[in-house]
Design a protein around this motif. Sequence first.
Motif, short mmCIF file in Angstrom:
data_model
loop_
_atom_site.label_atom_id
_atom_site.label_comp_id
_atom_site.label_asym_id
_atom_site.label_seq_id
_atom_site.Cartn_x
_atom_site.Cartn_y
_atom_site.Cartn_z
N GLY A 38 -0.30 -9.79 8.33
CA GLY A 38 0.13 -8.51 7.77
C GLY A 38 -0.87 -7.41 8.03
N SER A 42 0.24 -4.49 10.55
CA SER A 42 0.34 -3.18 9.90
C SER A 42 -0.75 -2.25 10.39
N LEU A 90 6.33 -6.39 8.51
CA LEU A 90 7.25 -6.64 7.38
C LEU A 90 7.37 -8.13 7.08
N THR A 93 4.06 -9.53 5.61
CA THR A 93 3.82 -9.03 4.25
C THR A 93 4.82 -9.63 3.27
N ALA A 94 6.07 -9.79 3.68
CA ALA A 94 7.07 -10.45 2.82
C ALA A 94 6.67 -11.90 2.55
N VAL A 97 4.01 -11.86 -0.05
CA VAL A 97 4.60 -11.63 -1.38
C VAL A 97 5.17 -12.94 -1.93
N ALA A 111 0.24 -6.89 -2.38
CA ALA A 111 1.17 -7.30 -1.33
C ALA A 111 2.55 -6.68 -1.56
N LEU A 115 4.46 -4.07 0.86
CA LEU A 115 5.80 -4.36 1.37
C LEU A 115 6.75 -3.20 1.09
N LEU A 119 8.65 -1.04 3.91
CA LEU A 119 10.10 -0.84 3.87
C LEU A 119 10.46 0.65 3.90
N ALA A 169 0.10 1.32 3.45
CA ALA A 169 0.38 -0.12 3.43
C ALA A 169 -0.79 -0.90 4.03
#
Length: 189
Positions: A38, A42, A90, A93-94, A97, A111, A115, A119, A169
């Motif tokens: 992530g 990112s 994405l 990071t998902a 989470v 986190a 996310l 998004l 992010a």
Amino acid sequence: MTTPPEIHSARTESSRSTGNPPSRRTSDTIRQMALFAGLLFSGLFAGFLLAVLILEASLRRFPASVYIQVRQVELAHLDDLAAVLLPAALLATATLVVVTIARPGRTRWLALTALVLLLATFIISMLVSVPINTYQQGWTVLAPPSDWARVRDRWQIAHLSRTTTAVLAFTILAAATTTRRLFPRRYQR
């Protein structure tokens, strides 16, 4: 079927040596990998958006013909880079989470916030930036549309917005990497 004593002993010793059961170690490994991925994706995406933002700011003082020519070059393959980096950020990071949501501590909230920001970046891209990119691909240097400056401004405002959400992010994910180091006792459960 019984487990041979040597294997049972090795499993018990392995669990004792780290203080965590095997499932917890697997979860920790997934968390670390998701956090790294992530942060990597990112960060690359945010850096890419910042570079485009600087280029676009530089183009503001040039006439339509120069702006259109540079945009045509940008649109040739830069969208391909965004189409790889943002979904990867994405997804990572998902995943972060999912593996941290039931755990105590700040990492799960960091986190989740990252996310949501990614998004928002995706939504701005899909609703504003990509449609304008598609429209601009049909522009020609010799015959710029009469509203080229208005379209440019709308794209640049959307781009500034998504760059801001992407950088935030990335910054939040970077903060998530330090939570265990800054507060080690609290996170060793």
